[in-house]
Design an enzyme around this catalytic site. Structure first.
Site, PDB file in Angstrom:
ATOM      1  N   SER A 120       0.867  -1.145   0.257  1.00 51.25           N
ATOM      2  CA  SER A 120      -0.010  -0.059  -0.270  1.00 51.25           C
ATOM      3  C   SER A 120       0.811   1.355  -0.111  1.00 51.25           C
ATOM      4  O   SER A 120       1.500   1.596  -0.854  1.00 51.25           O
ATOM      5  CB  SER A 120      -1.078   0.003   0.990  1.00 51.25           C
ATOM      6  OG  SER A 120      -1.969   0.820   1.089  1.00 51.25           O
ATOM      7  N   HIS A 157      -4.862  -0.699  -4.072  1.00 47.62           N
ATOM      8  CA  HIS A 157      -6.308  -0.925  -3.768  1.00 47.62           C
ATOM      9  C   HIS A 157      -7.146  -0.533  -4.946  1.00 47.62           C
ATOM     10  O   HIS A 157      -8.323   0.009  -4.549  1.00 47.62           O
ATOM     11  CB  HIS A 157      -6.452  -0.088  -2.590  1.00 47.62           C
ATOM     12  CG  HIS A 157      -5.551  -0.433  -1.330  1.00 47.62           C
ATOM     13  ND1 HIS A 157      -6.251  -1.385  -0.429  1.00 47.62           N
ATOM     14  CD2 HIS A 157      -4.794   0.384  -0.723  1.00 47.62           C
ATOM     15  CE1 HIS A 157      -5.252  -1.294   0.630  1.00 47.62           C
ATOM     16  NE2 HIS A 157      -4.404  -0.189   0.542  1.00 47.62           N
ATOM     17  N   GLU A 192      -6.490  -4.949  -5.007  1.00 46.13           N
ATOM     18  CA  GLU A 192      -5.955  -5.929  -3.915  1.00 46.13           C
ATOM     19  C   GLU A 192      -5.675  -7.187  -4.279  1.00 46.13           C
ATOM     20  O   GLU A 192      -6.533  -7.820  -5.058  1.00 46.13           O
ATOM     21  CB  GLU A 192      -7.169  -5.715  -2.867  1.00 46.13           C
ATOM     22  CG  GLU A 192      -7.137  -4.104  -2.289  1.00 46.13           C
ATOM     23  CD  GLU A 192      -8.144  -3.940  -1.216  1.00 46.13           C
ATOM     24  OE1 GLU A 192      -9.084  -4.916  -0.900  1.00 46.13           O
ATOM     25  OE2 GLU A 192      -8.097  -3.062  -0.502  1.00 46.13           O
TER      26      GLU A 192
END
Length: 229
Positions: A120, A157, A192
């Site tokens: 991330s 994401h 993801e």
């Protein structure tokens, strides 16, 4: 140069970082001496975040030192075989890394053979800039330039889904805004459960979902697992 850039840290039904164990094992080799940079964590302590990562990766027998616990962080990075950078707020992460003078030591350590693992916000930090993060700018990081270990921008994401009735922009629309102002950039929308593995300078997409490559004035290009950059 070896990088493992993960879109996220957890998947439904799996423990924290569990889905990352297989690709991490595949790239670790004999490396066991690692540092963890917890600075993206804002709502948890650095100690708690580091211990969470230690527990998640316990099966790999890594010696993980929280960078915040050492007297000379730059020396610790230079000595590390694995540099792990966790998710959270990318602006806070970049601010603290810049203030502590860690960006160049990380670059040099990776160039000399350390494995960089980021998820991330940690994946964003590996890009030329952090302009494709999804995070709020809760602090001023003193500039958006990041590590530039990868020539592409990553949007972790990634999803284009919007809740029913939501009037905000899709993720693709946000990326198109960036490309309108900086058309030479290329952005990977990384869903993801996906990651980018870089070994000896060769980048490969992996994971269960197609990623999207965005270029200015072109339709999004779907990329399947196994695609090499």
């Amino acid at each position: 140069m070896d990088l493992l850039l993960l879109s996220n840290s957890a998947m439904p039904g799996l423990a924290y970082l569990e889905y990352a164990l297989a690709p991490l094992t595949a790239q670790l080799g004999e490396r066991r001496r690692g540092v963890f940079i917890p600075f993206a964590g804002v709502t948890q302590s650095h100690d708690a975040y580091t211990e969470k990562v230690r527990q998640a990766l316990a099966s790999l027998n890594l010696a993980i030192t929280g960078i915040h616990t050492v007297a000379d962080p730059r020396a610790a990075i230079a000595d590390a075989e694995v540099i792990m950078v966790g998710g959270g707020n990318t602006f806070h992460l970049l601010k603290m890394c810049r203030e502590q003078g860690l960006l160049e030591p990380i670059r040099q350590a990776v160039k000399k053979g350390a494995l960089y693992v980021g998820w991330s916000a940690g994946a964003n930090l590996a890009c030329p800039t952090i302009r494709t993060t999804n995070d709020m700018p809760i602090v001023d990081p003193g500039g958006l330039d990041a590590l530039n270990l990868l020539p592409l921008q990553i949007n972790p994401h990634f999803t284009n889904a919007l809740p029913e009735g939501h009037q905000g922009e899709t993720r693709e629309q946000r990326i198109r805004e960036l490309l309108a102002l900086d058309p030479q950039l290329q952005v990977i929308g990384l869903p993801e459960g996906n990651w980018i593995s870089v070994r000896n300078g060769n980048a490969e997409l992996a994971g269960s979902k197609p990623a999207l490559l965005f270029k200015a004035n072109e339709p999004a290009i779907p990329l399947a697992a196994g695609h090499c950059f």
